[in-house]
Design a protein around this motif. Sequence first.
Motif, PDB file in Angstrom:
ATOM      1  N   GLU A  47      -1.047   6.151  -6.258  1.00  0.00           N
ATOM      2  CA  GLU A  47      -1.096   6.521  -4.848  1.00  0.00           C
ATOM      3  C   GLU A  47      -0.593   5.398  -3.938  1.00  0.00           C
ATOM      4  N   SER A  48      -0.072   5.810  -2.794  1.00  0.00           N
ATOM      5  CA  SER A  48       0.233   4.918  -1.667  1.00  0.00           C
ATOM      6  C   SER A  48       1.130   3.744  -2.033  1.00  0.00           C
ATOM      7  N   PRO A  49       2.263   3.990  -2.704  1.00  0.00           N
ATOM      8  CA  PRO A  49       3.078   2.861  -3.164  1.00  0.00           C
ATOM      9  C   PRO A  49       3.661   2.009  -2.044  1.00  0.00           C
ATOM     10  N   LEU A  50       3.963   2.593  -0.891  1.00  0.00           N
ATOM     11  CA  LEU A  50       4.585   1.823   0.194  1.00  0.00           C
ATOM     12  C   LEU A  50       3.743   1.870   1.476  1.00  0.00           C
ATOM     13  N   LYS A  51       2.463   2.024   1.326  1.00  0.00           N
ATOM     14  CA  LYS A  51       1.582   2.075   2.485  1.00  0.00           C
ATOM     15  C   LYS A  51       1.679   0.783   3.291  1.00  0.00           C
ATOM     16  N   GLU A  52       1.606   0.924   4.629  1.00  0.00           N
ATOM     17  CA  GLU A  52       1.624  -0.220   5.549  1.00  0.00           C
ATOM     18  C   GLU A  52       2.913  -1.034   5.452  1.00  0.00           C
TER      19      GLU A  52
END
Length: 282
Positions: free
Chosen positions: A35-40
């Motif tokens: 999950e969320s590999p490029l979050k933020e």
Amino acid sequence: MDGFREVSDKFFTGERAMFGTRGAAITRCTFGDGESPLKESGDLKITDTLFKWKYPLWYCENVELDGCTFYETARAGVWYTNNFAFSRGIIEAPKTFRRCRGITLDDVFLPHAEETLWNCADVKLRNVRARGDYFAMNVCGAEIENFDLVGNYGFDGAKNVTIKNARMLTKDAFWNSENVTVIDSFISGEYLGWNAKNLTLINCTVESLQGMCYIENLVMKNCRTADTTLAFEYSSVDADIDGRIDSVFNPSSGTIAAGDIGKLTLDPSRVDPSKTTVRRKG
């Protein structure tokens, strides 16, 4: 690419694989299970890359994608993200784009667009094809051109939207909307536009059962109404119809001009007939 760290031909897995990445050119990569590999992240240029898992681009800024694919498992792919441009791609996943600002899609196919583009602002769509219910609910500020939609309840609660050259098969489209203009388009679906305010249709063909009802300030210019019945109930109307309306039912006020009206109902127990002018053209 000048000023950008280059990342190419890599396979990423695991949660938050590239969390918080800034200033990167990502090319021919795959983001697999995680999950969320490029979050933020921010200031990204992503090309020919595959997204295969949930929540890939949340809370991001300034992202450009070209030739990328979001698989169905990349659900809820882009939320709380600003300044996002995507060209030449496929978004197979549902629930993409939620509470985003500055979204541009060009030549993008969304075959499972359920609950997509919800509560987004400053949206531009060009050459987009979408299939799914509740598309673009509560979108605010959208310019759309060369657009196909198959799916019910499109643009519920939308505000300040212009659509040109579209084909929409969508029951209950534009409910609760405000300041929507549709030009050179075809719309088919029951109960079109109920509870809208300032809905304008120009050079459009409409096919609807009990469509355009409960509208405040409905304007139709040079439109056709194919197989459209029980239209305009409790609406204030300025309608110029090229051809026949099968039936008009208790508009609240305004002017309706048409080549022919199959059945006209102005029930004085429901509306004041003196507030509506009906004219047969030709």
